[in-house]
Design a protein around this motif. Sequence first.
Motif, PDB file in Angstrom:
ATOM      1  N   ILE A  24       0.841  -1.203   0.000  1.00 50.73           N
ATOM      2  CA  ILE A  24       0.000   0.000   0.000  1.00 50.73           C
ATOM      3  C   ILE A  24       0.874   1.249   0.000  1.00 50.73           C
ATOM      4  O   ILE A  24       0.601   2.213  -0.723  1.00 50.73           O
ATOM      5  N   ALA A  25       1.936   1.261   0.776  1.00 53.01           N
ATOM      6  CA  ALA A  25       2.849   2.413   0.800  1.00 53.01           C
ATOM      7  C   ALA A  25       3.451   2.643  -0.590  1.00 53.01           C
ATOM      8  O   ALA A  25       3.529   3.785  -1.064  1.00 53.01           O
ATOM      9  N   LYS A  26       3.870   1.567  -1.243  1.00 53.19           N
ATOM     10  CA  LYS A  26       4.443   1.684  -2.589  1.00 53.19           C
ATOM     11  C   LYS A  26       3.376   2.153  -3.579  1.00 53.19           C
ATOM     12  O   LYS A  26       3.645   2.975  -4.453  1.00 53.19           O
ATOM     13  N   SER A  27       2.154   1.653  -3.415  1.00 55.12           N
ATOM     14  CA  SER A  27       1.090   2.058  -4.324  1.00 55.12           C
ATOM     15  C   SER A  27       0.788   3.549  -4.192  1.00 55.12           C
ATOM     16  O   SER A  27       0.491   4.220  -5.186  1.00 55.12           O
ATOM     17  N   LYS A  28       0.903   4.096  -2.993  1.00 59.29           N
ATOM     18  CA  LYS A  28       0.710   5.544  -2.812  1.00 59.29           C
ATOM     19  C   LYS A  28       1.735   6.321  -3.629  1.00 59.29           C
ATOM     20  O   LYS A  28       1.405   7.337  -4.244  1.00 59.29           O
ATOM     21  N   GLU A  29       2.977   5.852  -3.630  1.00 64.16           N
ATOM     22  CA  GLU A  29       4.024   6.515  -4.422  1.00 64.16           C
ATOM     23  C   GLU A  29       3.672   6.497  -5.909  1.00 64.16           C
ATOM     24  O   GLU A  29       3.803   7.507  -6.598  1.00 64.16           O
ATOM     25  N   PHE A  30       3.233   5.325  -6.409  1.00 63.43           N
ATOM     26  CA  PHE A  30       2.883   5.213  -7.819  1.00 63.43           C
ATOM     27  C   PHE A  30       1.691   6.095  -8.182  1.00 63.43           C
ATOM     28  O   PHE A  30       1.671   6.732  -9.231  1.00 63.43           O
ATOM     29  N   LEU A  31       0.684   6.141  -7.305  1.00 61.38           N
ATOM     30  CA  LEU A  31      -0.484   6.971  -7.566  1.00 61.38           C
ATOM     31  C   LEU A  31      -0.108   8.457  -7.570  1.00 61.38           C
ATOM     32  O   LEU A  31      -0.580   9.218  -8.405  1.00 61.38           O
ATOM     33  N   LYS A  32       0.761   8.858  -6.644  1.00 62.82           N
ATOM     34  CA  LYS A  32       1.226  10.252  -6.606  1.00 62.82           C
ATOM     35  C   LYS A  32       1.990  10.605  -7.873  1.00 62.82           C
ATOM     36  O   LYS A  32       1.957  11.738  -8.329  1.00 62.82           O
ATOM     37  N   ALA A  33       2.682   9.614  -8.441  1.00 61.82           N
ATOM     38  CA  ALA A  33       3.472   9.837  -9.657  1.00 61.82           C
ATOM     39  C   ALA A  33       2.610   9.851 -10.913  1.00 61.82           C
ATOM     40  O   ALA A  33       3.112  10.105 -12.001  1.00 61.82           O
ATOM     41  N   GLY A  34       1.308   9.566 -10.778  1.00 61.15           N
ATOM     42  CA  GLY A  34       0.406   9.663 -11.915  1.00 61.15           C
ATOM     43  C   GLY A  34      -0.018   8.350 -12.546  1.00 61.15           C
ATOM     44  O   GLY A  34      -0.741   8.349 -13.536  1.00 61.15           O
ATOM     45  N   MET A  35       0.402   7.228 -11.989  1.00 62.31           N
ATOM     46  CA  MET A  35      -0.046   5.931 -12.519  1.00 62.31           C
ATOM     47  C   MET A  35      -1.534   5.763 -12.253  1.00 62.31           C
ATOM     48  O   MET A  35      -2.042   6.252 -11.238  1.00 62.31           O
ATOM     49  N   THR A  36      -2.218   5.061 -13.140  1.00 62.20           N
ATOM     50  CA  THR A  36      -3.625   4.766 -12.897  1.00 62.20           C
ATOM     51  C   THR A  36      -3.723   3.732 -11.781  1.00 62.20           C
ATOM     52  O   THR A  36      -2.746   3.048 -11.450  1.00 62.20           O
ATOM     53  N   ALA A  37      -4.928   3.598 -11.233  1.00 55.98           N
ATOM     54  CA  ALA A  37      -5.148   2.610 -10.174  1.00 55.98           C
ATOM     55  C   ALA A  37      -4.876   1.198 -10.695  1.00 55.98           C
ATOM     56  O   ALA A  37      -4.278   0.380  -9.998  1.00 55.98           O
ATOM     57  N   THR A  38      -5.288   0.919 -11.932  1.00 55.33           N
ATOM     58  CA  THR A  38      -5.060  -0.417 -12.497  1.00 55.33           C
ATOM     59  C   THR A  38      -3.575  -0.683 -12.707  1.00 55.33           C
ATOM     60  O   THR A  38      -3.074  -1.758 -12.373  1.00 55.33           O
ATOM     61  N   GLN A  39      -2.848   0.289 -13.249  1.00 55.62           N
ATOM     62  CA  GLN A  39      -1.400   0.129 -13.432  1.00 55.62           C
ATOM     63  C   GLN A  39      -0.723  -0.102 -12.080  1.00 55.62           C
ATOM     64  O   GLN A  39       0.145  -0.971 -11.941  1.00 55.62           O
ATOM     65  N   THR A  40      -1.128   0.674 -11.092  1.00 59.38           N
ATOM     66  CA  THR A  40      -0.559   0.565  -9.749  1.00 59.38           C
ATOM     67  C   THR A  40      -0.854  -0.799  -9.152  1.00 59.38           C
ATOM     68  O   THR A  40       0.038  -1.448  -8.591  1.00 59.38           O
ATOM     69  N   CYS A  41      -2.087  -1.240  -9.300  1.00 64.71           N
ATOM     70  CA  CYS A  41      -2.507  -2.545  -8.793  1.00 64.71           C
ATOM     71  C   CYS A  41      -1.588  -3.645  -9.306  1.00 64.71           C
ATOM     72  O   CYS A  41      -1.077  -4.456  -8.536  1.00 64.71           O
ATOM     73  N   LEU A  42      -1.377  -3.663 -10.587  1.00 62.24           N
ATOM     74  CA  LEU A  42      -0.539  -4.702 -11.198  1.00 62.24           C
ATOM     75  C   LEU A  42       0.921  -4.534 -10.803  1.00 62.24           C
ATOM     76  O   LEU A  42       1.634  -5.512 -10.575  1.00 62.24           O
ATOM     77  N   ARG A  43       1.370  -3.299 -10.706  1.00 62.70           N
ATOM     78  CA  ARG A  43       2.773  -3.020 -10.387  1.00 62.70           C
ATOM     79  C   ARG A  43       3.163  -3.479  -8.990  1.00 62.70           C
ATOM     80  O   ARG A  43       4.285  -3.910  -8.753  1.00 62.70           O
ATOM     81  N   VAL A  44       2.216  -3.376  -8.037  1.00 63.99           N
ATOM     82  CA  VAL A  44       2.533  -3.775  -6.662  1.00 63.99           C
ATOM     83  C   VAL A  44       2.159  -5.233  -6.375  1.00 63.99           C
ATOM     84  O   VAL A  44       2.289  -5.689  -5.249  1.00 63.99           O
ATOM     85  N   GLY A  45       1.690  -5.948  -7.409  1.00 67.59           N
ATOM     86  CA  GLY A  45       1.513  -7.383  -7.262  1.00 67.59           C
ATOM     87  C   GLY A  45       0.114  -7.899  -7.019  1.00 67.59           C
ATOM     88  O   GLY A  45      -0.053  -9.070  -6.687  1.00 67.59           O
ATOM     89  N   PHE A  46      -0.891  -7.057  -7.178  1.00 68.38           N
ATOM     90  CA  PHE A  46      -2.266  -7.539  -7.061  1.00 68.38           C
ATOM     91  C   PHE A  46      -2.728  -8.036  -8.419  1.00 68.38           C
ATOM     92  O   PHE A  46      -2.374  -7.481  -9.448  1.00 68.38           O
ATOM     93  N   GLU A  47      -3.534  -9.078  -8.417  1.00 70.29           N
ATOM     94  CA  GLU A  47      -4.080  -9.600  -9.664  1.00 70.29           C
ATOM     95  C   GLU A  47      -5.450  -9.003  -9.960  1.00 70.29           C
ATOM     96  O   GLU A  47      -5.865  -8.940 -11.108  1.00 70.29           O
TER      97      GLU A  47
END
Length: 86
Positions: A24-47
């Motif tokens: 979740i902490a890493k996903s916050k960084e990705f979301l702040k950087a402008g990634m979409t929720a779906t991109q972030t989801c996949l990037r941090v390992g959620f299916e």
Amino acid sequence: TVLKSPRKEHVGLVAAFIASDKRIAKSKEFLKAGMTATQTCLRVGFESPSSFSSLFKCKVGMTPSEFQKEQLLRSESELNFGICAH
């Protein structure tokens, strides 16, 4: 009192909580950087985007999209804070 050694299932639960907090902490960084929720989801390992969104809301108190909008508004207000019209 005598402390007993933790059970394997308790150790596993603690490890799972720590791992989800880190994700979740890493996903916050990705979301702040402008990634979409779906991109972030996949990037941090959620299916599943829905399971990611549910966990994110549980941990953060808002959905990934709401978090991202709040961060955008916060950064815009910080940029405009120093600007003063006369």
